[in-house]
Design a protein around this motif. Structure first.
Motif, PDB file in Angstrom:
ATOM      1  N   LEU A 233       0.137  -3.750  -3.651  1.00  0.00           N
ATOM      2  CA  LEU A 233      -1.204  -4.159  -4.081  1.00  0.00           C
ATOM      3  C   LEU A 233      -2.174  -2.984  -4.222  1.00  0.00           C
ATOM      4  O   LEU A 233      -3.002  -2.959  -5.132  1.00  0.00           O
ATOM      5  N   LEU A 234      -2.075  -1.989  -3.328  1.00  0.00           N
ATOM      6  CA  LEU A 234      -3.082  -0.934  -3.265  1.00  0.00           C
ATOM      7  C   LEU A 234      -2.614   0.385  -3.879  1.00  0.00           C
ATOM      8  O   LEU A 234      -3.443   1.229  -4.210  1.00  0.00           O
ATOM      9  N   PHE A 235      -1.323   0.597  -3.962  1.00  0.00           N
ATOM     10  CA  PHE A 235      -0.680   1.801  -4.489  1.00  0.00           C
ATOM     11  C   PHE A 235      -1.371   3.104  -4.103  1.00  0.00           C
ATOM     12  O   PHE A 235      -1.558   4.001  -4.922  1.00  0.00           O
ATOM     13  N   VAL A 236      -1.743   3.213  -2.822  1.00  0.00           N
ATOM     14  CA  VAL A 236      -2.252   4.477  -2.287  1.00  0.00           C
ATOM     15  C   VAL A 236      -1.046   5.328  -1.863  1.00  0.00           C
ATOM     16  O   VAL A 236       0.089   4.867  -1.881  1.00  0.00           O
ATOM     17  N   ARG A 237      -1.285   6.555  -1.474  1.00  0.00           N
ATOM     18  CA  ARG A 237      -0.194   7.398  -0.991  1.00  0.00           C
ATOM     19  C   ARG A 237       0.328   6.830   0.320  1.00  0.00           C
ATOM     20  O   ARG A 237      -0.449   6.321   1.137  1.00  0.00           O
ATOM     21  N   PRO A 238       1.646   6.917   0.556  1.00  0.00           N
ATOM     22  CA  PRO A 238       2.223   6.335   1.782  1.00  0.00           C
ATOM     23  C   PRO A 238       1.534   6.817   3.057  1.00  0.00           C
ATOM     24  O   PRO A 238       1.304   6.034   3.979  1.00  0.00           O
ATOM     25  N   GLY A 239       1.198   8.107   3.103  1.00  0.00           N
ATOM     26  CA  GLY A 239       0.543   8.637   4.300  1.00  0.00           C
ATOM     27  C   GLY A 239      -0.843   8.070   4.516  1.00  0.00           C
ATOM     28  O   GLY A 239      -1.295   7.920   5.656  1.00  0.00           O
ATOM     29  N   GLU A 240      -1.527   7.745   3.441  1.00  0.00           N
ATOM     30  CA  GLU A 240      -2.864   7.159   3.540  1.00  0.00           C
ATOM     31  C   GLU A 240      -2.779   5.729   4.050  1.00  0.00           C
ATOM     32  O   GLU A 240      -3.613   5.292   4.855  1.00  0.00           O
ATOM     33  N   LEU A 241      -1.762   4.997   3.606  1.00  0.00           N
ATOM     34  CA  LEU A 241      -1.620   3.609   4.025  1.00  0.00           C
ATOM     35  C   LEU A 241      -1.234   3.502   5.492  1.00  0.00           C
ATOM     36  O   LEU A 241      -1.839   2.732   6.249  1.00  0.00           O
ATOM     37  N   ARG A 242      -0.238   4.280   5.910  1.00  0.00           N
ATOM     38  CA  ARG A 242       0.243   4.128   7.289  1.00  0.00           C
ATOM     39  C   ARG A 242      -0.809   4.551   8.314  1.00  0.00           C
ATOM     40  O   ARG A 242      -0.798   4.076   9.444  1.00  0.00           O
ATOM     41  N   ALA A 243      -1.749   5.443   7.907  1.00  0.00           N
ATOM     42  CA  ALA A 243      -2.796   5.888   8.828  1.00  0.00           C
ATOM     43  C   ALA A 243      -4.099   5.108   8.649  1.00  0.00           C
ATOM     44  O   ALA A 243      -5.149   5.516   9.139  1.00  0.00           O
ATOM     45  N   MET A 244      -4.029   3.993   7.955  1.00  0.00           N
ATOM     46  CA  MET A 244      -5.214   3.147   7.713  1.00  0.00           C
ATOM     47  C   MET A 244      -5.825   2.729   9.052  1.00  0.00           C
ATOM     48  O   MET A 244      -5.123   2.288   9.968  1.00  0.00           O
ATOM     49  N   GLU A 245      -7.149   2.857   9.161  1.00  0.00           N
ATOM     50  CA  GLU A 245      -7.843   2.496  10.395  1.00  0.00           C
ATOM     51  C   GLU A 245      -8.757   1.300  10.151  1.00  0.00           C
ATOM     52  O   GLU A 245      -9.363   1.179   9.086  1.00  0.00           O
ATOM     53  N   TRP A 246      -8.859   0.451  11.152  1.00  0.00           N
ATOM     54  CA  TRP A 246      -9.725  -0.735  11.021  1.00  0.00           C
ATOM     55  C   TRP A 246     -11.173  -0.337  10.788  1.00  0.00           C
ATOM     56  O   TRP A 246     -11.917  -1.034  10.083  1.00  0.00           O
ATOM     57  N   ALA A 247     -11.592   0.800  11.348  1.00  0.00           N
ATOM     58  CA  ALA A 247     -12.981   1.249  11.183  1.00  0.00           C
ATOM     59  C   ALA A 247     -13.303   1.607   9.734  1.00  0.00           C
ATOM     60  O   ALA A 247     -14.473   1.656   9.347  1.00  0.00           O
TER      61      ALA A 247
END
Length: 399
Positions: A233-247
């Motif tokens: 759905l978001l097609f961001v870089r894998p590293g950006e997705l896995r480090a996604m923060e709730w904040a």
């Protein structure tokens, strides 16, 4: 000269045993035996130390005496020459390739994302043969020899990237007055060429539909299942997705703001969240919402999920590295969105690709956000239609 013998040294009583040419062995009450050389320079009597016996043998002590006497014949004080060599060694260590590389890396702290900086440090670490060399003395053949070691392991692309990083260090040394030029400029064409390969990705609509249904059927950790769906759905870089923060996430505003410190290009990035993406995040909020990361590591909750988690999940679903990769979701979205008629500028901006023209980059960020919001919702709806097997008529951007 040559009065001493090994037997005389071993049986010597405390005192001085002279060998000739100023060389003598100082035997102390403690039993230690120290080599000394007495000489005169500029009218003064001076003393030179050559170390302890037997660490320094009789033959080696004589060789050092002869070297010192040769300096005296040339009008050079051997003690001063020794001090100069030590200073040169300290300066050489301070201005070695490794020292300059570490200095350059330290200055990149605010310019490079942590993962990019770590990769640069790793690449420079592969150039061990030139680490201790004074950077000003390093020539193109020295760098090539270090790169050949990397190349011989079959990692040709890594060798090219190490050359690029070395070049940045040399250019920094030139700019700061520690080197005259960048020797890597002479290595163009010296390494085996890189055979360009792209990340494996599924782009055919029928195959995309099969992939989406496979993602829905994933049996495993709920967070991994959610990460798989958001990858599409978001097609961001894998590293950006896995480090996604709730904040970083505002579910009510339907947006995810990734700070510049986590972006490859060091620019903050807004990811509009379609209603489908918000639903997935709300579903896992009870599981990880109290933690820092949306997708925390199962072993260490204060760290994000492993970089291999998405790849391993795809393998479990039957997609090998030649068919689909975690990074392939970006190519999948880019290909399909372009074919759906969306503006390439809007797509590129959503992919967070760098805009070389800085003025245009600012304009694009302000101008394209509304279009990106509409595109991301249209993309999510398109994926839903593919998944369900509907007769898909993709929503195209207004011309």
């Amino acid at each position: 000269m040559g009065k001493l013998t090994a037997l005389a040294i071993k049986s010597a009583a405390p005192g001085k045993l002279f060998d000739g040419g100023g060389l003598f062995l100082l035997v102390r009450q403690s039993g230690s035996r120290l080599w000394r050389m007495k000489y005169r320079f500029a009218g003064k009597e001076l003393l030179l130390s050559f170390g302890a016996y037997p660490e320094v043998s009789l033959a080696e002590a004589r060789q050092r005496r002869d070297e010192a006497r040769a300096l005296l014949r040339e009008g050079v004080d051997p003690s001063q020459a020794r001090r100069a060599r030590k200073v040169a060694a300290r300066v050489g260590a301070a201005e070695s390739f490794r020292a300059i590389a570490d200095e350059w890396l330290a200055r990149q702290k605010d310019a490079l994302a942590p993962v990019t900086r770590a990769k640069a440090q790793w690449l420079l670490g592969l150039l061990a043969p030139i680490h201790a060399m004074p950077i000003a003395a390093i020539a193109a053949p020295d760098v090539l020899a270090a790169l050949r070691r990397i190349e011989s392991a079959g990692t040709i692309e890594t060798a090219h990237r190490a050359r690029q990083k070395a070049s940045q260090v040399f250019r920094y040394a030139v700019a700061t007055g520690r080197a005259m030029r960048d020797p890597t400029a002479d290595l163009r064409g010296a390494l085996a060429p890189v055979v360009a390969t792209s990340h494996a990705a599924i782009t055919d609509p029928s195959k995309v539909a099969e992939l989406l249904r496979a993602l829905d059927g994933y049996i495993g950790q709920p967070t991994t299942a959610a990460a798989l769906k958001l990858s599409a759905l978001l097609f961001v870089r894998p590293g950006e997705l896995r480090a996604m923060e709730w904040a970083e996430v505002d579910l009510d505003a339907h947006e995810w703001r990734i700070p510049a410190s986590r972006m490859k290009m060091r620019e903050g990035h807004v990811v509009p969240l379609a209603t489908q993406a918000v639903a997935i995040l709300r579903a896992i909020q009870p599981l990880t919402g109290s933690r820092r990361y949306v997708f925390p590591s199962l072993r260490t909750p204060d760290r994000p999920m492993s970089e291999n988690t998405i790849t391993a999940a795809l393998r479990r679903l039957g997609y090998d590295g030649d068919t689909m990769t975690a990074h392939g979701f970006r190519a999948m979205a880019s290909t399909r969105l372009n074919e759906m008629g969306w503006s390439p500028d809007v797509i590129e901006r959503q992919l967070a690709h760098a805009e070389r023209n800085k003025v245009r980059a600012v304009y694009n960020r302000a101008m394209y956000l509304k279009e990106r919001i509409r595109m991301m919702q249209a993309w999510a709806d398109y994926l839903d239609a593919l998944r369900s097997g509907s007769n898909v008529v993709p929503m195209r951007a207004a011309r």
